[in-house]
Design a protein around this motif. Structure first.
Motif, PDB file in Angstrom:
ATOM      1  N   UNK A 112     -20.931  -7.243 -16.663  1.00  0.00           N
ATOM      2  CA  UNK A 112     -19.849  -7.225 -15.791  1.00  0.00           C
ATOM      3  C   UNK A 112     -19.581  -8.871 -15.259  1.00  0.00           C
ATOM      4  N   UNK A 113     -18.338  -9.325 -15.871  1.00  0.00           N
ATOM      5  CA  UNK A 113     -17.940 -10.498 -15.530  1.00  0.00           C
ATOM      6  C   UNK A 113     -18.232 -11.418 -16.762  1.00  0.00           C
ATOM      7  N   UNK A 114     -18.761 -10.714 -18.000  1.00  0.00           N
ATOM      8  CA  UNK A 114     -19.491 -11.665 -19.213  1.00  0.00           C
ATOM      9  C   UNK A 114     -18.324 -11.311 -20.184  1.00  0.00           C
ATOM     10  N   UNK A 115     -18.096 -12.382 -20.833  1.00  0.00           N
ATOM     11  CA  UNK A 115     -17.233 -12.296 -21.933  1.00  0.00           C
ATOM     12  C   UNK A 115     -17.680 -11.042 -23.141  1.00  0.00           C
ATOM     13  N   UNK A 119     -14.699  -6.835 -17.315  1.00  0.00           N
ATOM     14  CA  UNK A 119     -14.099  -7.759 -16.783  1.00  0.00           C
ATOM     15  C   UNK A 119     -14.427  -7.826 -15.414  1.00  0.00           C
ATOM     16  N   UNK A 120     -14.642  -6.790 -14.685  1.00  0.00           N
ATOM     17  CA  UNK A 120     -15.145  -6.627 -13.094  1.00  0.00           C
ATOM     18  C   UNK A 120     -15.721  -5.185 -13.063  1.00  0.00           C
ATOM     19  N   UNK A 121     -16.139  -5.016 -11.749  1.00  0.00           N
ATOM     20  CA  UNK A 121     -16.609  -3.633 -11.505  1.00  0.00           C
ATOM     21  C   UNK A 121     -16.176  -3.306 -10.025  1.00  0.00           C
ATOM     22  N   UNK A 141     -14.463 -16.527  -7.609  1.00  0.00           N
ATOM     23  CA  UNK A 141     -14.573 -15.908  -9.066  1.00  0.00           C
ATOM     24  C   UNK A 141     -15.290 -14.600  -9.178  1.00  0.00           C
ATOM     25  N   UNK A 142     -15.499 -13.793  -8.055  1.00  0.00           N
ATOM     26  CA  UNK A 142     -16.366 -12.698  -7.869  1.00  0.00           C
ATOM     27  C   UNK A 142     -15.732 -11.706  -8.976  1.00  0.00           C
ATOM     28  N   UNK A 143     -16.501 -11.187 -10.013  1.00  0.00           N
ATOM     29  CA  UNK A 143     -16.325  -9.944 -10.789  1.00  0.00           C
ATOM     30  C   UNK A 143     -15.941  -8.755 -10.103  1.00  0.00           C
ATOM     31  N   UNK A 144     -15.612  -8.460  -8.969  1.00  0.00           N
ATOM     32  CA  UNK A 144     -15.633  -7.558  -8.155  1.00  0.00           C
ATOM     33  C   UNK A 144     -14.210  -6.818  -8.008  1.00  0.00           C
TER      34      UNK A 144
END
Length: 307
Positions: A112-115, A119-121, A141-144
């Protein structure tokens, strides 16, 4: 609580997994249940985090619905000190920052949030889990993508937190019947309707049974409650709430001792001034917390996550 073999059903595979997380000065295993849809796609991933004394099993009905009806991958974690996860050596480390740090580690391990990963959760947090989600979502830049908070807000006066003293001491039950009666009369009395079948299944999956005596105890470290044994102060996390950029939904138990109508109203007021996209719904018959077992409650969650 021993890990089980993967459960494969029509439409999904359910797998028990573990990762290793650094908790201040020790590495501990954090367990989670991974619900993987049979048909993978771009629907996304949901991360579910339970309340103070609970486990990942609380999300069983919701996870099954989301994986089957919405084709979402669903990950339900046992926080450190609960369920199948390791206990911590220092009780002082059972705190919001450590919880958020271990969940962030889990998110990265899931991609999650990793190339090249997600992209997000979509984040679902009940009580303490909601606070963890709020802290994580408030970071830059929270991947939520969306945050669902079940009966918790950024503020609880110390008088409300006294409620926790009544539920954090892990009793021991001589028989399964004693455990059922405790849940019916104390632990689950404010959750809303729960069938006998689901209650029995929940007890067997969230409690430990001594094979010699047949006694039942809760599957958590008694020391997770250390911070509730001394003086209690107000919980004030408004500064985190006002930094959230993703849409937020709060499910409110109408009889909740932790999330008052006054706090919910202030959340909406502050959301307007700070730009937080906030929705809420009150379950009039529920206290702390709505159990997310009822079909209507599950649809409220799924509609928010998928629209």
């Amino acid at each position: 609580m021993a890990a089980r073999a993967p459960e494969t059903s029509l439409g999904y595979t359910k797998i028990q997994r573990e990762i290793s997380c650094l908790c201040v000065n020790e590495w501990r295993e954090v367990a989670y249940v991974d619900w993987v849809p049979a048909t993978t796609g771009d629907s996304g991933i949901v991360l579910c985090v339970h309340g103070l004394t609970r486990t990942s099993y609380d999300f069983e009905p919701l996870a099954k619905f989301l994986v089957l009806e919405c084709n979402l991958r669903v990950v339900c974690v046992d926080l450190v000190g609960r369920g199948r996860s390791d206990w911590l050596s220092d009780p002082a480390n059972y705190n919001l920052i450590i919880y958020a740090s271990t969940v962030a580690t889990l998110m990265s391990s899931l991609g999650i949030g990793v190339p090249g990963g997600y992209k997000d959760c979509l984040f679902v947090g009940t009580s303490l889990g909601g606070l963890i989600g709020m802290v994580l979502a408030s970071a830059k830049h929270a991947p939520i993508r969306r945050l669902f908070m079940n009966d918790i807000g950024p503020y609880c006066p110390k008088e409300s937190l006294e409620f926790l003293r009544a539920i954090v001491t892990p009793p021991k039950f001589n028989t399964l019947e004693d455990a059922v009666n405790f849940h019916r009369q104390v632990a689950c009395v404010s959750w809303g309707p729960i069938s006998d079948e689901h209650l029995l299944d929940m007890i067997k999956n969230t409690m430990k049974c001594d094979p010699t005596t047949g006694a039942y105890t809760f599957a958590y470290d008694p020391e997770i409650t250390a911070s509730y044994k001394g003086p209690i102060v107000d919980l004030n996390l408004w500064s985190f709430f006002e930094q959230i950029k993703c849409p937020v939904f709060v499910l409110h138990g109408g009889k909740s001792p932790l999330l008052s109508q006054q706090t919910l109203d202030e959340m909406h007021t502050r959301a307007l001034s700070s730009g937080v996209n906030l929705q809420s719904h009150t379950v009039p018959y529920a206290g702390h917390v709505p159990a997310l077992i009822d079909v209507e409650e599950i649809r409220i969650v799924s509609n928010f996550l998928t629209h």
